[in-house]
Design a protein around this motif. Structure first.
Motif, short mmCIF file in Angstrom:
data_model
loop_
_atom_site.label_atom_id
_atom_site.label_comp_id
_atom_site.label_asym_id
_atom_site.label_seq_id
_atom_site.Cartn_x
_atom_site.Cartn_y
_atom_site.Cartn_z
N GLN A 127 0.71 6.12 -12.32
CA GLN A 127 0.46 4.93 -13.14
C GLN A 127 -0.97 4.42 -12.96
O GLN A 127 -1.20 3.23 -12.75
CB GLN A 127 1.49 3.85 -12.83
N ALA A 153 5.55 6.27 0.72
CA ALA A 153 4.99 5.93 -0.60
C ALA A 153 6.10 5.64 -1.60
O ALA A 153 6.06 4.62 -2.32
CB ALA A 153 4.10 7.07 -1.10
N ARG A 204 9.68 -2.35 -3.67
CA ARG A 204 8.90 -3.34 -4.44
C ARG A 204 9.56 -3.60 -5.79
O ARG A 204 9.67 -4.74 -6.23
CB ARG A 204 7.47 -2.84 -4.62
N GLN A 215 -1.53 -3.19 -9.33
CA GLN A 215 -0.31 -3.50 -8.59
C GLN A 215 0.87 -2.63 -9.02
O GLN A 215 1.88 -2.58 -8.31
CB GLN A 215 0.09 -4.97 -8.74
N ALA A 216 0.77 -1.98 -10.16
CA ALA A 216 1.86 -1.12 -10.61
C ALA A 216 1.98 0.13 -9.74
O ALA A 216 3.01 0.80 -9.76
CB ALA A 216 1.65 -0.72 -12.06
N SER A 217 0.93 0.45 -9.01
CA SER A 217 0.95 1.62 -8.14
C SER A 217 0.61 1.19 -6.72
O SER A 217 0.65 0.00 -6.39
CB SER A 217 -0.05 2.65 -8.66
N SER A 218 0.30 2.15 -5.88
CA SER A 218 -0.10 1.82 -4.50
C SER A 218 -0.94 2.97 -3.96
O SER A 218 -0.94 4.08 -4.52
CB SER A 218 1.14 1.63 -3.61
N LEU A 219 -1.63 2.70 -2.87
CA LEU A 219 -2.47 3.75 -2.27
C LEU A 219 -1.61 4.94 -1.86
O LEU A 219 -2.01 6.10 -2.06
CB LEU A 219 -3.21 3.19 -1.05
N GLY A 220 -0.44 4.66 -1.30
CA GLY A 220 0.44 5.75 -0.88
C GLY A 220 0.85 6.63 -2.04
O GLY A 220 0.84 7.87 -1.93
N LEU A 221 1.21 6.01 -3.16
CA LEU A 221 1.60 6.80 -4.34
C LEU A 221 0.42 7.59 -4.87
O LEU A 221 0.56 8.76 -5.24
CB LEU A 221 2.14 5.87 -5.44
N ASP A 256 0.80 -1.22 0.00
CA ASP A 256 0.00 0.00 0.00
C ASP A 256 0.84 1.27 0.00
O ASP A 256 0.31 2.35 -0.30
CB ASP A 256 -0.92 0.02 1.22
N GLY A 257 2.09 1.18 0.38
CA GLY A 257 2.94 2.38 0.41
C GLY A 257 2.50 3.40 1.44
O GLY A 257 2.66 4.60 1.24
#
Lengths: 118, 156
Positions: B22, A49, A56, B105-111, A30-31
């Motif tokens: 992304q 983040a 990853r 999956q290439a990104s994340s919630l934080g990004l 989740d970053g």
């Protein structure tokens, strides 16, 4: 951050090391910050983040190259370092300045990562 | 990149967000459900459905936030098995907008949260001031406005 978190004693121990500006436990997927002990100058959500994304990608790169999992990742910048070690979905991230003693810190970081709950 | 906008000032901030985060899908709309920009959609009917649902979810979560904590929730995140959704309000000098994005999956919630903050700042900087003669979209012209915007997005 809650003082009752199981991560806080380890993070406080890491942040007390010379040259360490902050330590964070981050979700790799989740970053986002799970827990952090950082100086006010460290933007914990931003570091979390981007560092999680970097970790990853490094893990995926190592896997693609047939090298197995990532044990330790270090990014050296002009003003300091980002040091990372993980277990399962959790990553311990250290933000340091240039005065840091890398050898000892690496040992402490790997120990903390190994003690993370599965 | 399949990005289309109804109003030009939205394009640069949205393009930057999609590249940085992304994102698989992105949608900017008014709180009433009028689309302003989209990325990743291939059919007008999907944009129309997504706008209607996003506007409804935003209205519900805003009111729920008011009931629970006295102010609207800042954002809404839904994690699916392979894709995740982030929905939040974007305030600009031109008025409030609703932003919906889907990522994998290439990104994340934080990004996504990080680049969403940058996106709203850029959007605010790029937004022209609200014109005095701007009329609110009323129920009687809502459908014609929606049709016009969808044609603009998918006619290029």
């Amino acid at each position: 951050m809650s003082s009752s978190s199981p991560f806080i004693p380890s993070l406080e121990h890491l942040t007390r090391q010379r040259g360490v500006l902050g330590s964070l436990v981050v979700s790799e997927t989740d970053g986002i910050v799970i827990d952090a002990v950082v100086q006010p100058s460290v933007k914990a959500p931003v570091v979390a983040a981007l560092a999680a994304s970097l970790y990853r990608r490094a893990r995926q790169s190592a896997h693609a190259a047939g090298l197995g999992g990532v044990k330790y990742l270090e990014l050296v910048a002009d003003g300091g370092r980002l040091c990372m070690a993980g277990r399962d979905d959790l990553v311990v991230v250290l933000v340091t300045d240039t005065r840091v003693g890398v050898g000892l810190l690496r040992v402490e970081l790997l120990r903390t990562a190994a003690e993370l709950p599965e | 990149m399949s990005l289309a906008v109804v109003e030009r000032w939205v394009e640069a901030p949205l393009r930057r967000f999609v590249e940085d985060a992304q994102a698989v899908l992105a949608l900017l709309l008014t709180p009433s459900g009028q689309v302003l920009a989209q990325h990743g959609f291939t059919r007008a009917v999907d944009v129309m459905s997504a706008c209607a649902l996003a506007a409804a979810i935003h209205a519900s979560s805003t009111e729920l936030g008011r009931q629970l904590q006295g102010r609207p929730f800042a954002g809404l995140h839904h994690a699916g098995r392979r894709r995740q959704l982030f929905l939040a309000r974007a305030d600009t000098p031109r008025g409030p907008y609703v932003f919906l994005t889907v990522f994998d999956q290439a990104s994340s919630l934080g990004l996504v949260q990080l680049y969403y903050d940058e996106f709203t700042a850029r959007l605010g900087d790029a937004a022209p001031p609200k014109a005095n003669d701007t009329t609110e979209i009323l129920a009687e012209n809502f459908e014609s406005e929606l049709d016009r915007n969808l044609k603009l997005l998918f006619s290029r």
